[in-house]
Design a protein around this motif. Sequence first.
Motif, short mmCIF file in Angstrom:
data_model
loop_
_atom_site.label_atom_id
_atom_site.label_comp_id
_atom_site.label_asym_id
_atom_site.label_seq_id
_atom_site.Cartn_x
_atom_site.Cartn_y
_atom_site.Cartn_z
N ILE A 11 13.70 4.11 33.44
CA ILE A 11 12.50 3.52 32.83
C ILE A 11 11.72 2.73 33.88
CG2 ILE A 11 11.71 1.82 31.11
CD1 ILE A 11 14.21 2.67 29.43
N GLU A 12 12.45 1.99 34.70
CA GLU A 12 11.80 1.21 35.76
C GLU A 12 11.03 2.12 36.72
OE1 GLU A 12 14.42 -1.43 37.85
OE2 GLU A 12 12.89 -1.99 39.32
N ALA A 13 11.66 3.23 37.09
CA ALA A 13 11.02 4.16 38.03
C ALA A 13 9.73 4.71 37.43
CB ALA A 13 11.98 5.30 38.36
N THR B 278 17.98 9.72 23.89
CA THR B 278 19.41 9.40 23.85
C THR B 278 20.17 10.33 22.91
OG1 THR B 278 18.72 7.70 22.28
CG2 THR B 278 19.26 6.96 24.52
N GLY B 279 19.46 10.99 22.00
CA GLY B 279 20.12 11.87 21.04
C GLY B 279 19.16 12.30 19.95
N TRP B 280 19.71 12.61 18.80
CA TRP B 280 18.94 13.19 17.71
C TRP B 280 17.92 12.22 17.11
CZ3 TRP B 280 17.42 17.58 16.08
CH2 TRP B 280 17.03 17.78 14.76
N PHE B 281 18.31 10.94 16.95
CA PHE B 281 17.38 10.00 16.32
C PHE B 281 16.21 9.69 17.25
CE2 PHE B 281 21.03 9.67 13.56
CZ PHE B 281 20.40 9.81 12.34
N GLU C 118 18.99 4.78 30.47
CA GLU C 118 19.19 4.21 31.80
C GLU C 118 17.98 3.35 32.16
OE1 GLU C 118 20.08 5.95 35.77
OE2 GLU C 118 20.90 7.52 34.45
N ALA C 119 18.23 2.08 32.35
CA ALA C 119 17.12 1.16 32.65
C ALA C 119 16.41 1.58 33.94
CB ALA C 119 17.65 -0.27 32.76
N VAL D 191 16.96 -3.00 29.89
CA VAL D 191 15.66 -2.31 29.81
C VAL D 191 14.54 -3.33 29.99
CG1 VAL D 191 14.09 -1.03 28.28
CG2 VAL D 191 16.53 -0.42 28.37
N ARG D 192 14.67 -4.47 29.33
CA ARG D 192 13.65 -5.51 29.47
C ARG D 192 13.55 -5.97 30.92
NH1 ARG D 192 9.07 -6.77 29.05
NH2 ARG D 192 9.09 -6.58 26.80
N ALA D 193 14.71 -6.19 31.56
CA ALA D 193 14.71 -6.64 32.95
C ALA D 193 14.03 -5.60 33.85
CB ALA D 193 16.14 -6.90 33.42
N ALA D 194 14.27 -4.31 33.55
CA ALA D 194 13.66 -3.23 34.34
C ALA D 194 12.14 -3.24 34.17
CB ALA D 194 14.25 -1.89 33.91
N MET D 195 11.69 -3.46 32.94
CA MET D 195 10.24 -3.50 32.68
C MET D 195 9.61 -4.68 33.42
SD MET D 195 10.30 -2.52 28.62
CE MET D 195 8.52 -2.55 28.37
N ASP D 196 10.33 -5.80 33.43
CA ASP D 196 9.81 -6.99 34.13
C ASP D 196 9.77 -6.74 35.63
OD1 ASP D 196 9.57 -8.19 31.69
OD2 ASP D 196 11.34 -9.48 31.89
#
Length: 388
Positions: free
Chosen positions: A122-124, A88-91, A118-119, A155-160
Amino acid sequence: MTATGRHFLQIPGPTNTPLAVLAAMAKPTIDHRGPEFQKLAMDVLTRIRPVFGTKNPVIIYPASGTGAWEAALVNVLSPGDKVVMVETGWFATLWNKMASKFGIQTEFIATDWRAGAEAAAIEARLSEDKGHTIKAVCVVHNETSTGCVSDIAAVRAAMDRAGHPALLMVDTISSLASIEYKHDAWGVDVTVAGSQKGLMLPPGLSFNAVSDKAIAAAKANTFPRSFWDWQEMIAINEKGFFPYTPATNMLQGLKVALDMLEEEGLDAVFARHNRAAEATRRAVRHWGFETVCKKPSDYSSSLTAVMLPEGHSADALRKTILERSNMSLGNGLGKLADKVFRIGHLGDFHDLMVTGTLSGVEMGLAAAGIPHNAGGVEVAMRYLNGNH
Ligand SMILES: *Cc1c(COP(=O)(O)O)cnc(C)c1O
């Protein structure tokens, strides 16, 4: 020029520390194995939980946020493990580098640094991993280099949906106690946080909130660790003590910071941050600049990263503002260096600090000869007054 008046610390962390917190920290140092400390520790270890939205233990380290990043990795992962991280960026980039140093294999999902994770991506990735070799997904909730927030519930919903057992680890160092966050309800396994941003303390404490699943993973994990080990910490914390000397005066400050958050109410704290962020974005838009974050649903309420027009130095502007107005603004990080400055609006502040900050920026823009539409502060004031 000699700096007079109060310094405006408007970087996105460390933030302004309330005087009541500073006063609590200035109390005499106490015995970290005595009854007074035990009472303090029990109190802060209990009352910090709702700030994360968890009923589970929260581990407190005498370390900066980077330490809590490391703790999250070494407690549940092992060298050779595969994790998915989102750039997402530097951190996010720094956390990714750290994981690599431990021999963790990271897959880094790229973004343009102008939106949150983008969830769907991650899901893909998880859906492809039929053998479940990916052990964790790591996301920065509020990316402090860009001012973009990632939707952790999504993100959690995508993982589920992918039916994947990977752990979800989230960095909330610049969002905790500033932007709504729910460790338990969003099914996060490890939440990483720090003291010097929304919690209104100086730098020096960091946190891991842990799910039952994360605790179980840590028990099974044989990766060597000592200072960061959750199990010893959790066991001793239950009695109100720590396995090594805790940052006692920081914890005295934390107690008062928790009092302040409870008194205001977390929902009111989040609303105050949302309002400051919207006022800031309206000023920025009026000046004629873009925010780094391009996606309105991902706008950060704790900071705004502002892009300067091509050919103008953000670092020179920050220097002008520091010299003329005694105000610190955040610099551009990584590939945004010198192109971007960041306005922190998190922690302990009120409307006048927001408009004061924007005044400092607007005066700085004029002094630095950067073309802009004057009157951004006026626009922010109208918004804060409720007539816009
Ligand atoms: C500030 C910050 C860090 C680094 O924390 P330190 O306390 O400087 O170690 C990491 N991640 C995010 C999102 C941050 O804002």
